[in-house]
Design a protein around this motif. Structure first.
Motif, PDB file in Angstrom:
ATOM      1  N   GLY A   1       0.794  -1.273  -0.146  1.00  0.00           N
ATOM      2  CA  GLY A   1       0.047   0.001  -0.012  1.00  0.00           C
ATOM      3  C   GLY A   1       0.459   1.284  -0.037  1.00  0.00           C
ATOM      4  O   GLY A   1       0.108   2.433   0.016  1.00  0.00           O
ATOM      5  N   LYS A   2       2.309   1.138   0.037  1.00  0.00           N
ATOM      6  CA  LYS A   2       2.972   2.275   0.074  1.00  0.00           C
ATOM      7  C   LYS A   2       3.766   2.510  -1.375  1.00  0.00           C
ATOM      8  O   LYS A   2       4.091   1.302  -2.001  1.00  0.00           O
ATOM      9  N   ILE A   3       4.143   3.613  -1.728  1.00  0.00           N
ATOM     10  CA  ILE A   3       4.625   3.782  -2.889  1.00  0.00           C
ATOM     11  C   ILE A   3       6.373   4.223  -2.841  1.00  0.00           C
ATOM     12  O   ILE A   3       6.520   5.179  -1.972  1.00  0.00           O
ATOM     13  N   TYR A   4       6.963   3.328  -3.464  1.00  0.00           N
ATOM     14  CA  TYR A   4       8.433   3.657  -3.273  1.00  0.00           C
ATOM     15  C   TYR A   4       9.084   4.229  -4.655  1.00  0.00           C
ATOM     16  O   TYR A   4       8.844   3.809  -5.647  1.00  0.00           O
ATOM     17  N   VAL A   5       9.643   5.294  -4.544  1.00  0.00           N
ATOM     18  CA  VAL A   5      10.276   5.996  -5.776  1.00  0.00           C
ATOM     19  C   VAL A   5      11.864   6.015  -5.475  1.00  0.00           C
ATOM     20  O   VAL A   5      12.466   6.404  -4.789  1.00  0.00           O
ATOM     21  N   ALA A   6      12.347   5.473  -6.872  1.00  0.00           N
ATOM     22  CA  ALA A   6      13.806   5.333  -6.799  1.00  0.00           C
ATOM     23  C   ALA A   6      14.540   6.047  -8.003  1.00  0.00           C
ATOM     24  O   ALA A   6      14.011   6.289  -8.964  1.00  0.00           O
ATOM     25  N   GLY A   7      15.750   6.616  -7.510  1.00  0.00           N
ATOM     26  CA  GLY A   7      16.404   7.191  -8.445  1.00  0.00           C
ATOM     27  C   GLY A   7      15.993   8.605  -8.784  1.00  0.00           C
ATOM     28  O   GLY A   7      15.045   9.069  -8.248  1.00  0.00           O
ATOM     29  N   GLY A   8      16.489   8.945 -10.220  1.00  0.00           N
ATOM     30  CA  GLY A   8      15.805  10.305 -10.780  1.00  0.00           C
ATOM     31  C   GLY A   8      16.799  11.457 -11.091  1.00  0.00           C
ATOM     32  O   GLY A   8      18.079  11.191 -10.758  1.00  0.00           O
ATOM     33  N   GLN A   9      16.318  12.371 -11.869  1.00  0.00           N
ATOM     34  CA  GLN A   9      17.408  13.496 -12.164  1.00  0.00           C
ATOM     35  C   GLN A   9      16.775  14.561 -11.952  1.00  0.00           C
ATOM     36  O   GLN A   9      15.592  15.150 -11.745  1.00  0.00           O
ATOM     37  N   ARG A  10      17.785  15.771 -11.552  1.00  0.00           N
ATOM     38  CA  ARG A  10      17.350  17.163 -11.068  1.00  0.00           C
ATOM     39  C   ARG A  10      18.705  17.783 -11.538  1.00  0.00           C
ATOM     40  O   ARG A  10      19.633  17.422 -11.399  1.00  0.00           O
ATOM     41  N   ASP A  11      18.306  19.155 -12.215  1.00  0.00           N
ATOM     42  CA  ASP A  11      19.611  19.913 -12.972  1.00  0.00           C
ATOM     43  C   ASP A  11      20.666  19.085 -13.572  1.00  0.00           C
ATOM     44  O   ASP A  11      21.840  19.304 -13.375  1.00  0.00           O
ATOM     45  N   TYR A  12      20.072  18.168 -14.237  1.00  0.00           N
ATOM     46  CA  TYR A  12      20.937  17.329 -15.236  1.00  0.00           C
ATOM     47  C   TYR A  12      21.911  16.326 -14.354  1.00  0.00           C
ATOM     48  O   TYR A  12      23.287  16.135 -14.909  1.00  0.00           O
ATOM     49  N   LEU A  13      21.514  15.922 -13.155  1.00  0.00           N
ATOM     50  CA  LEU A  13      22.313  15.358 -12.218  1.00  0.00           C
ATOM     51  C   LEU A  13      21.527  13.914 -12.075  1.00  0.00           C
ATOM     52  O   LEU A  13      20.280  14.178 -11.785  1.00  0.00           O
ATOM     53  N   ALA A  14      22.102  12.976 -11.847  1.00  0.00           N
ATOM     54  CA  ALA A  14      21.324  11.682 -11.512  1.00  0.00           C
ATOM     55  C   ALA A  14      21.401  11.371 -10.026  1.00  0.00           C
ATOM     56  O   ALA A  14      22.798  11.559  -9.647  1.00  0.00           O
ATOM     57  N   PHE A  15      20.494  11.074  -9.407  1.00  0.00           N
ATOM     58  CA  PHE A  15      20.432  10.558  -7.723  1.00  0.00           C
ATOM     59  C   PHE A  15      20.025   9.119  -7.723  1.00  0.00           C
ATOM     60  O   PHE A  15      19.570   8.412  -8.432  1.00  0.00           O
ATOM     61  N   GLY A  16      20.760   8.807  -6.554  1.00  0.00           N
ATOM     62  CA  GLY A  16      20.257   7.545  -5.788  1.00  0.00           C
ATOM     63  C   GLY A  16      19.358   7.625  -4.882  1.00  0.00           C
ATOM     64  O   GLY A  16      19.099   6.522  -4.175  1.00  0.00           O
ATOM     65  N   TYR A  17      18.505   8.689  -4.620  1.00  0.00           N
ATOM     66  CA  TYR A  17      17.519   8.669  -3.687  1.00  0.00           C
ATOM     67  C   TYR A  17      16.500   7.516  -3.735  1.00  0.00           C
ATOM     68  O   TYR A  17      16.147   7.154  -4.758  1.00  0.00           O
ATOM     69  N   PHE A  18      16.038   7.174  -2.646  1.00  0.00           N
ATOM     70  CA  PHE A  18      14.731   6.244  -2.403  1.00  0.00           C
ATOM     71  C   PHE A  18      13.832   6.668  -1.593  1.00  0.00           C
ATOM     72  O   PHE A  18      14.276   6.648  -0.189  1.00  0.00           O
ATOM     73  N   ASP A  19      12.613   6.883  -1.823  1.00  0.00           N
ATOM     74  CA  ASP A  19      11.861   7.610  -0.880  1.00  0.00           C
ATOM     75  C   ASP A  19      10.503   6.602  -0.591  1.00  0.00           C
ATOM     76  O   ASP A  19      10.116   6.101  -1.878  1.00  0.00           O
ATOM     77  N   GLU A  20       9.890   6.684   0.160  1.00  0.00           N
ATOM     78  CA  GLU A  20       8.453   6.087   0.616  1.00  0.00           C
ATOM     79  C   GLU A  20       7.624   6.995   0.583  1.00  0.00           C
ATOM     80  O   GLU A  20       7.651   8.035   1.408  1.00  0.00           O
TER      81      GLU A  20
END
Length: 318
Positions: A151-170
């Motif tokens: 029931g929870k959504i998990y968001v991985a990676g992504g980009q901002r300001d033309y940089l790639a990130f390893g963020y992982f959020d619930e």
């Protein structure tokens, strides 16, 4: 909180097309009724007997270069229709579903690829789009991977300001709150995400610039709260569709330099081995695949790197 209500506008292909669901399933790829417009970098999800495709990059004279449209495909009738639109155009977003609602998140805006951090909840029963809590400001990004667990959504990676990130959020829709989790071992964007059992898989993607592909597959174990890395995807690429069916995860299409890839590779999450399956009829990137009744649906996508949206849908039966 902002709520929009927009009556459904029929743009269906309608009675001239035989229902896809009535056709006898055959293995391999087949063409299906095309969406009303050429679109790429979309969010897509299946809920009940309908496939929803939203946002993206389109063509002037159709949905516009940057789309705020949301379309639904009825798998029983083979018809497309337009439903509630976003208040602003958005592309490179992800779509997931839980508790009878659809959630769109992780999108970018405009030619400058500005991440908006916005989350929209769509209720198909009322045709309402409701804005929910945005990503935490310091972790806003787009071109992510997203999947649902308990029931929870998990968001991985992504980009901002033309940089790639390893963020992982619930993101918890029940409480409308965000929680930061341990980062991926390999930062990436334009990736695909899938959850099988108690593990989340971050597959493919790149480090912003073509062809800086990220081939290792990062795996998050919900039981231990930690990451590990397993064998690489055979063909590195970004902008691919990642679709779980049972214990298998399909990695389809993708973007490099030139024509979009037709690759169809599958990860067996039991043996942690990759194998190759029948390629797509035509290569596509900027796609999010969805599975229903053992079939994978991929609507739209681009046939060439960066930008060349198409108005078609391919269906794969493993």
């Amino acid at each position: 909180m902002r709520t929009l209500f927009i009556g459904a506008v029929c743009v269906a292909l309608a009675c001239a097309i035989a229902p896809l669901a009535s056709a006898k399933p055959t293995s391999g790829w087949q063409w299906a009724p095309a969406p009303p417009a050429a679109i790429q970098e979309v969010g897509a999800v299946v809920l009940g007997d309908k496939v929803y495709v939203a946002g993206g990059l389109g063509l002037p004279g159709q949905v516009g270069l940057f789309s705020n449209k949301q379309f639904q495909f009825d798998m029983l009738t083979g018809a497309w229709s337009e439903v509630a639109s976003f208040p602003v155009p958005v592309h490179h977003l992800q779509a997931v579903t839980t508790s009878g609602k659809i959630y769109y998140l992780g999108g970018l805006e405009g030619a400058a690829l500005i991440p908006n951090g916005r989350v929209w909840q769509y209720d198909p029963k009322t045709n309402e789009l409701t804005e929910r809590a945005r990503m935490p400001q310091q972790r806003i990004r787009g071109a992510t991977g997203a999947a649902v667990h308990d029931g929870k959504i998990y968001v991985a990676g992504g980009q901002r300001d033309y940089l790639a990130f390893g963020y992982f959020d619930e993101y918890d829709p029940a409480t409308d709150t965000w929680t930061a989790l341990p980062d991926l071992p390999n930062p990436r964007e334009h990736l695909g995400a899938a959850i099988v059992g108690d593990k989340s898989y971050a597959i493919g993607g790149r480090f912003v610039i073509q062809p800086a592909f990220i081939r290792p597959t990062d795996v998050f174990d919900f039981s231990t709260g930690s990451w590990s890395t397993i064998g690489p995807i055979p063909h590195g690429r970004g902008g691919l569709a990642v679709v779980p069916i049972g214990d298998m995860i399909y990695a389809i299409g993708g973007e490099g330099i030139g024509p979009s890839f037709t690759d169809n590779e599958v990860l067996d999450t039991r043996s942690l081995t990759w194998s190759t399956r029948e390629p797509m009829k035509q290569g596509r990137h900027g796609i999010q695949g969805v599975a229903s009744d053992g079939k994978i649906y991929i609507a739209g996508g681009a046939s060439y790197s960066v930008y060349l949206p198409e108005a078609d849908m391919q269906v794969y039966v493993p």
